[in-house]
Design a protein around this motif. Structure first.
Motif, PDB file in Angstrom:
ATOM      1  N   LYS A  77       0.828  -1.215   0.000  1.00 19.34           N
ATOM      2  CA  LYS A  77       0.000   0.000   0.000  1.00 19.34           C
ATOM      3  C   LYS A  77       0.855   1.253   0.000  1.00 19.34           C
ATOM      4  O   LYS A  77       0.472   2.272  -0.563  1.00 19.34           O
ATOM      5  CB  LYS A  77      -0.941   0.006   1.195  1.00 19.34           C
ATOM      6  N   GLU A  78       2.014   1.180   0.636  1.00 16.74           N
ATOM      7  CA  GLU A  78       2.937   2.316   0.698  1.00 16.74           C
ATOM      8  C   GLU A  78       4.351   1.815   0.481  1.00 16.74           C
ATOM      9  O   GLU A  78       4.683   0.694   0.870  1.00 16.74           O
ATOM     10  CB  GLU A  78       2.869   3.011   2.061  1.00 16.74           C
ATOM     11  N   ILE A  79       5.173   2.674  -0.143  1.00 13.18           N
ATOM     12  CA  ILE A  79       6.578   2.348  -0.311  1.00 13.18           C
ATOM     13  C   ILE A  79       7.415   3.566   0.083  1.00 13.18           C
ATOM     14  O   ILE A  79       7.017   4.705  -0.149  1.00 13.18           O
ATOM     15  CB  ILE A  79       6.929   1.914  -1.751  1.00 13.18           C
ATOM     16  N   SER A  80       8.552   3.314   0.700  1.00 15.61           N
ATOM     17  CA  SER A  80       9.509   4.384   0.977  1.00 15.61           C
ATOM     18  C   SER A  80      10.290   4.605  -0.306  1.00 15.61           C
ATOM     19  O   SER A  80      10.699   3.641  -0.957  1.00 15.61           O
ATOM     20  CB  SER A  80      10.461   3.981   2.103  1.00 15.61           C
ATOM     21  N   TRP A  81      10.494   5.871  -0.671  1.00 15.08           N
ATOM     22  CA  TRP A  81      11.156   6.149  -1.931  1.00 15.08           C
ATOM     23  C   TRP A  81      12.175   7.269  -1.772  1.00 15.08           C
ATOM     24  O   TRP A  81      11.917   8.249  -1.086  1.00 15.08           O
ATOM     25  CB  TRP A  81      10.137   6.523  -3.007  1.00 15.08           C
ATOM     26  N   ARG A  82      13.342   7.095  -2.412  1.00  8.16           N
ATOM     27  CA  ARG A  82      14.407   8.102  -2.413  1.00  8.16           C
ATOM     28  C   ARG A  82      14.886   8.248  -3.844  1.00  8.16           C
ATOM     29  O   ARG A  82      15.106   7.256  -4.538  1.00  8.16           O
ATOM     30  CB  ARG A  82      15.555   7.657  -1.523  1.00  8.16           C
ATOM     31  N   GLU A  83      15.057   9.499  -4.285  1.00  7.54           N
ATOM     32  CA  GLU A  83      15.387   9.751  -5.680  1.00  7.54           C
ATOM     33  C   GLU A  83      16.180  11.039  -5.819  1.00  7.54           C
ATOM     34  O   GLU A  83      15.976  11.983  -5.061  1.00  7.54           O
ATOM     35  CB  GLU A  83      14.064   9.852  -6.453  1.00  7.54           C
ATOM     36  N   LYS A  84      17.078  11.058  -6.811  1.00  8.28           N
ATOM     37  CA  LYS A  84      17.839  12.268  -7.105  1.00  8.28           C
ATOM     38  C   LYS A  84      17.102  13.053  -8.188  1.00  8.28           C
ATOM     39  O   LYS A  84      16.840  12.534  -9.275  1.00  8.28           O
ATOM     40  CB  LYS A  84      19.243  11.914  -7.577  1.00  8.28           C
ATOM     41  N   ILE A  85      16.734  14.303  -7.884  1.00  4.65           N
ATOM     42  CA  ILE A  85      16.012  15.161  -8.813  1.00  4.65           C
ATOM     43  C   ILE A  85      16.750  16.490  -8.918  1.00  4.65           C
ATOM     44  O   ILE A  85      16.984  17.152  -7.903  1.00  4.65           O
ATOM     45  CB  ILE A  85      14.555  15.406  -8.346  1.00  4.65           C
ATOM     46  N   ASN A  86      17.109  16.846 -10.133  1.00  6.56           N
ATOM     47  CA  ASN A  86      17.821  18.106 -10.382  1.00  6.56           C
ATOM     48  C   ASN A  86      19.031  18.283  -9.465  1.00  6.56           C
ATOM     49  O   ASN A  86      19.272  19.360  -8.931  1.00  6.56           O
ATOM     50  CB  ASN A  86      16.886  19.302 -10.242  1.00  6.56           C
ATOM     51  N   GLY A  87      19.772  17.204  -9.234  1.00  4.48           N
ATOM     52  CA  GLY A  87      20.998  17.270  -8.453  1.00  4.48           C
ATOM     53  C   GLY A  87      20.832  17.157  -6.948  1.00  4.48           C
ATOM     54  O   GLY A  87      21.811  17.140  -6.221  1.00  4.48           O
ATOM     55  N   SER A  88      19.605  17.088  -6.449  1.00  6.29           N
ATOM     56  CA  SER A  88      19.365  16.973  -4.999  1.00  6.29           C
ATOM     57  C   SER A  88      18.598  15.690  -4.705  1.00  6.29           C
ATOM     58  O   SER A  88      17.796  15.239  -5.511  1.00  6.29           O
ATOM     59  CB  SER A  88      18.551  18.166  -4.494  1.00  6.29           C
ATOM     60  N   TYR A  89      18.839  15.127  -3.512  1.00  2.00           N
ATOM     61  CA  TYR A  89      18.113  13.928  -3.103  1.00  2.00           C
ATOM     62  C   TYR A  89      16.836  14.295  -2.369  1.00  2.00           C
ATOM     63  O   TYR A  89      16.822  15.202  -1.540  1.00  2.00           O
ATOM     64  CB  TYR A  89      18.987  13.026  -2.225  1.00  2.00           C
ATOM     65  N   TYR A  90      15.766  13.577  -2.715  1.00  7.06           N
ATOM     66  CA  TYR A  90      14.459  13.735  -2.085  1.00  7.06           C
ATOM     67  C   TYR A  90      14.007  12.359  -1.613  1.00  7.06           C
ATOM     68  O   TYR A  90      14.298  11.348  -2.260  1.00  7.06           O
ATOM     69  CB  TYR A  90      13.438  14.274  -3.088  1.00  7.06           C
TER      70      TYR A  90
END
Length: 117
Positions: A77-90
């Motif tokens: 139902k939910e997932i933890s997510w980490r991603e690099k966007i425009n040079g920064s990590y979110y």
């Protein structure tokens, strides 16, 4: 008469030949991995969105991601997510909005807000 039958068989044979079709996803892959149960998955920017599915609001980003699991499984139902966007990590938690099954895959769409680290 024999030429007519041969011509019919020739036309049927030509029409029944299958032509290769490139059915690969054109969406951008942004991640991959294994679930805690050992199921392989890939994460894509959802194809059915406008050109830019990222909405930047200061230190947060609203995103929609399509997760493709190997096999027919019940997606989380939910997932933890980490991603690099425009040079920064979110990072943040994405919540499932819909899912469907194909012969050998489960396709789940997740949406949520990621926060700048």
């Amino acid at each position: 008469m024999n030429k007519g039958i041969f011509a019919i068989f020739f036309v049927v044979a030509v029409l029944s030949i299958s032509f290769p079709v490139n059915a690969q996803k054109t969406a951008q892959r942004v991640g991959e991995g294994y679930t805690s149960e050992g199921i392989y998955y890939e994460v894509y920017v959802a194809e059915d969105l406008a050109e830019n599915d990222i909405v930047l609001c200061g230190a947060s980003v609203s995103v929609t991601r399509e997760v493709i699991y190997s096999g027919v499984v019940k997606p989380q139902k939910e997932i933890s997510w980490r991603e690099k966007i425009n040079g920064s990590y979110y990072s943040g938690v994405l919540t499932i909005s819909k899912y469907s099954y194909t012969t050998s895959q489960t396709v789940a769409t997740y949406t949520g807000v990621l926060y700048k680290e």
